[in-house]
Scaffold this motif. Sequence first.
Motif, PDB file in Angstrom:
ATOM      1  N   LYS A 315       7.726  -1.445  -2.439  1.00 51.71           N
ATOM      2  CA  LYS A 315       7.315  -2.144  -1.216  1.00 51.71           C
ATOM      3  C   LYS A 315       6.228  -1.363  -0.487  1.00 51.71           C
ATOM      4  O   LYS A 315       5.287  -1.945   0.062  1.00 51.71           O
ATOM      5  CB  LYS A 315       8.527  -2.370  -0.311  1.00 51.71           C
ATOM      6  CG  LYS A 315       9.542  -3.367  -0.871  1.00 51.71           C
ATOM      7  CD  LYS A 315      10.708  -3.546   0.082  1.00 51.71           C
ATOM      8  CE  LYS A 315      11.640  -4.674  -0.370  1.00 51.71           C
ATOM      9  NZ  LYS A 315      12.232  -4.416  -1.696  1.00 51.71           N
ATOM     10  N   THR A 316       6.353  -0.042  -0.474  1.00 49.45           N
ATOM     11  CA  THR A 316       5.337   0.782   0.188  1.00 49.45           C
ATOM     12  C   THR A 316       3.986   0.654  -0.505  1.00 49.45           C
ATOM     13  O   THR A 316       2.941   0.568   0.157  1.00 49.45           O
ATOM     14  CB  THR A 316       5.786   2.248   0.207  1.00 49.45           C
ATOM     15  OG1 THR A 316       7.052   2.345   0.862  1.00 49.45           O
ATOM     16  CG2 THR A 316       4.768   3.113   0.930  1.00 49.45           C
ATOM     17  N   GLN A 317       4.001   0.626  -1.824  1.00 48.16           N
ATOM     18  CA  GLN A 317       2.741   0.496  -2.555  1.00 48.16           C
ATOM     19  C   GLN A 317       2.073  -0.861  -2.310  1.00 48.16           C
ATOM     20  O   GLN A 317       0.846  -0.968  -2.363  1.00 48.16           O
ATOM     21  CB  GLN A 317       2.999   0.679  -4.053  1.00 48.16           C
ATOM     22  CG  GLN A 317       3.344   2.106  -4.437  1.00 48.16           C
ATOM     23  CD  GLN A 317       3.749   2.220  -5.901  1.00 48.16           C
ATOM     24  OE1 GLN A 317       4.246   1.272  -6.506  1.00 48.16           O
ATOM     25  NE2 GLN A 317       3.533   3.398  -6.479  1.00 48.16           N
ATOM     26  N   PRO A 321      -1.686   0.259   1.407  1.00 55.25           N
ATOM     27  CA  PRO A 321      -3.162   0.178   1.364  1.00 55.25           C
ATOM     28  C   PRO A 321      -3.726  -0.878   2.303  1.00 55.25           C
ATOM     29  O   PRO A 321      -4.726  -0.629   2.993  1.00 55.25           O
ATOM     30  CB  PRO A 321      -3.443  -0.173  -0.106  1.00 55.25           C
ATOM     31  CG  PRO A 321      -2.248   0.314  -0.854  1.00 55.25           C
ATOM     32  CD  PRO A 321      -1.093   0.086   0.069  1.00 55.25           C
ATOM     33  N   SER A 322      -3.107  -2.036   2.359  1.00 50.28           N
ATOM     34  CA  SER A 322      -3.587  -3.080   3.268  1.00 50.28           C
ATOM     35  C   SER A 322      -3.410  -2.669   4.715  1.00 50.28           C
ATOM     36  O   SER A 322      -4.260  -2.961   5.571  1.00 50.28           O
ATOM     37  CB  SER A 322      -2.841  -4.392   2.996  1.00 50.28           C
ATOM     38  OG  SER A 322      -3.095  -4.858   1.675  1.00 50.28           O
ATOM     39  N   ALA A 392       2.168 -10.687  -4.326  1.00 51.99           N
ATOM     40  CA  ALA A 392       2.482 -10.273  -5.699  1.00 51.99           C
ATOM     41  C   ALA A 392       1.407  -9.356  -6.255  1.00 51.99           C
ATOM     42  O   ALA A 392       1.703  -8.410  -6.994  1.00 51.99           O
ATOM     43  CB  ALA A 392       2.655 -11.503  -6.584  1.00 51.99           C
ATOM     44  N   THR A 393       0.148  -9.636  -5.934  1.00 50.07           N
ATOM     45  CA  THR A 393      -0.979  -8.796  -6.358  1.00 50.07           C
ATOM     46  C   THR A 393      -1.868  -8.531  -5.147  1.00 50.07           C
ATOM     47  O   THR A 393      -2.952  -9.104  -5.021  1.00 50.07           O
ATOM     48  CB  THR A 393      -1.792  -9.494  -7.463  1.00 50.07           C
ATOM     49  OG1 THR A 393      -2.193 -10.786  -6.986  1.00 50.07           O
ATOM     50  CG2 THR A 393      -0.974  -9.661  -8.724  1.00 50.07           C
ATOM     51  N   PRO A 394      -1.437  -7.680  -4.224  1.00 52.44           N
ATOM     52  CA  PRO A 394      -2.163  -7.515  -2.956  1.00 52.44           C
ATOM     53  C   PRO A 394      -3.469  -6.756  -3.128  1.00 52.44           C
ATOM     54  O   PRO A 394      -3.570  -5.809  -3.916  1.00 52.44           O
ATOM     55  CB  PRO A 394      -1.174  -6.725  -2.094  1.00 52.44           C
ATOM     56  CG  PRO A 394      -0.355  -5.964  -3.072  1.00 52.44           C
ATOM     57  CD  PRO A 394      -0.238  -6.837  -4.299  1.00 52.44           C
ATOM     58  N   GLY A 449       1.144  -8.427   9.048  1.00 53.47           N
ATOM     59  CA  GLY A 449       2.528  -8.760   9.391  1.00 53.47           C
ATOM     60  C   GLY A 449       3.128  -9.757   8.419  1.00 53.47           C
ATOM     61  O   GLY A 449       4.304  -9.648   8.036  1.00 53.47           O
ATOM     62  N   SER A 450       2.337 -10.749   8.005  1.00 54.49           N
ATOM     63  CA  SER A 450       2.823 -11.716   7.027  1.00 54.49           C
ATOM     64  C   SER A 450       3.110 -11.049   5.688  1.00 54.49           C
ATOM     65  O   SER A 450       4.137 -11.318   5.051  1.00 54.49           O
ATOM     66  CB  SER A 450       1.792 -12.832   6.850  1.00 54.49           C
ATOM     67  OG  SER A 450       2.223 -13.770   5.889  1.00 54.49           O
ATOM     68  N   LEU A 451       2.207 -10.175   5.239  1.00 54.20           N
ATOM     69  CA  LEU A 451       2.415  -9.444   3.989  1.00 54.20           C
ATOM     70  C   LEU A 451       3.701  -8.619   4.038  1.00 54.20           C
ATOM     71  O   LEU A 451       4.506  -8.627   3.092  1.00 54.20           O
ATOM     72  CB  LEU A 451       1.211  -8.540   3.726  1.00 54.20           C
ATOM     73  CG  LEU A 451       1.325  -7.555   2.558  1.00 54.20           C
ATOM     74  CD1 LEU A 451       1.410  -8.299   1.240  1.00 54.20           C
ATOM     75  CD2 LEU A 451       0.156  -6.575   2.553  1.00 54.20           C
TER      76      LEU A 451
END
Length: 559
Positions: A315-317, A321-322, A392-394, A449-451
């Motif tokens: 979850k952190t990964q 970055p974003s 899924a692929t941020p 926040g949504s992510l």
Amino acid sequence: MSGCSLVGVGAFRSSVQIAFQQLPRPSCGRLRVSPSRCFSLRPLPVPHPPLQCQSAPRPTADRRPVWGSLCGFPSRQGVRARSTKKAKYAVITHYVEVPRNYDDATGLPFREEDLGPAEVVKIFGPSLSTADANRLLHIIHGRRVAGTLEDPELRVNTVMFGPKHMNAALEWLRKTVPVDEITNAGLRAEDELAVLEGGVEEEGQDENVEEQKPSGGWLKGKLFKDIPSNDDIYGPSVFDAIRAKNIARHEELLRKQKEADEAKRLEGEAAFQSGELQTLGQRTLGQVRPPPSPQMQKWIDNATSDLDAPPDMTKTQRILPSAVVALLVSGLFVAFAYYYTPPRRSERLWPDIPPAAATVGLLCLANVAVYLAWKAPPLWGVLNRYFVLTPATPRPLQLFGAMFSHQVFAHALVNLVTLWVLGTRFHDEVGRGEFLATYAGAGAVSFLGSLTAIVLRNRLDLTTLGASGAVYGVAAAYFWLHRFEGFKPFGVIPEAYKGVPGVAFIGLAIGLNVAAALSPTTRMDVAAHLVGLAVGVLAAHLIEIKRALRKGVEGKTPA
């Protein structure tokens, strides 16, 4: 104010994703990402050799059915005879009892009441919520009954659950709810074979079969409840009758099918070009989807991910970055607002256009340009990567591209009208620097926040896009600066009254989003809306502090 579009597999889907899923999928087993980046599976054809089972003798009233056959599966007659018995938990446990409206994403009840929090912790531990645990158990129990426990095409509905939770759910169900999984899988294989033989019509019964019994089954995600079944095990088989009928009308069916496929292909291409896309709820069993043209298929493949599943990331990964990029860019915009000096009129690009109209107008044009880009299939690949937020692929740049992206005209219209009405007023009051900082900061942080919300809920099948978070931030900042002043929208409030205070509009927006969050069918990105509101209020507060400091400096007189 329209919400950000929140889509996913099942009910939460964007129009372009829905369009892709109307197309026939090539025969391969890859998991692909549609233009809205939701994961879906292409059909994987599996050869089904004919079952040559010698069914057991028909059971009599005083004798239990004989279980067993040459291929290891009991006969249909034996299963139907046993299925009349009451299940231990009064739930469906036999394949022939699967209801017509069964859906793998919903599953089947595994007992009269769902598990409570204490039971969930005992089975799965504290890592899974009660609602998610019960949803997983419903899906796994449904697959055991429908004979689809090992079907790879249905993994998309449980992609958010790990192998540990899947194994725990299956082990608990096998101990608690007895189901003959081998028999159910065998009956499903028989129904699949009947459909693959080409003689079973989904929308009606075979008119040449005198006696027909209802059956159940699952093929490519659809139930086939009306497959003919012949109880006379010593007479001609149903497969022979179906095959004989097909031989007689083979040539006529080929001609009609070819004409129908060509007409629907042309109609489908016209629908893609015009944007009139069919929703999943309008599809019916047996409907033929038009195949895409070779060029269209090339664009679809270019916009399709070749990943079998979301990348294995913590979850952190997925979030960090974003988060770093969003906060860094927001800080740069705050610094820009602090040091920005408006140019003279003679130095402006359009001196005859008010600054507010020029700034807000360019933002609206950018949103319109991206909306039109979604109508151009060659651009789908770039838009999928940078203009849709896909947990899924941020990618960090998705936070900024998604705030200019719309796929539905009504969604874009409501957002842009609100931005023009309130954005120009806010711009006139605070200036270009503070306006752009509020818009960009609210948009980026709202998607952050949504992510975060989607990743923490393990809903990696969802995607989101739209300018709503940024628009909510601008609206909240404007109303907070006038939180105690009265507004009279559309002139409906008499002159004798002060009007509605600005803080009431903020409260109304919060209430509408909370109500949407409690609705099971909502498609709004509530997390992005609420975070955008919070950022807007914070921006207005910082603007008030800046004004107070300026007044303090200007009020001082030199000694």
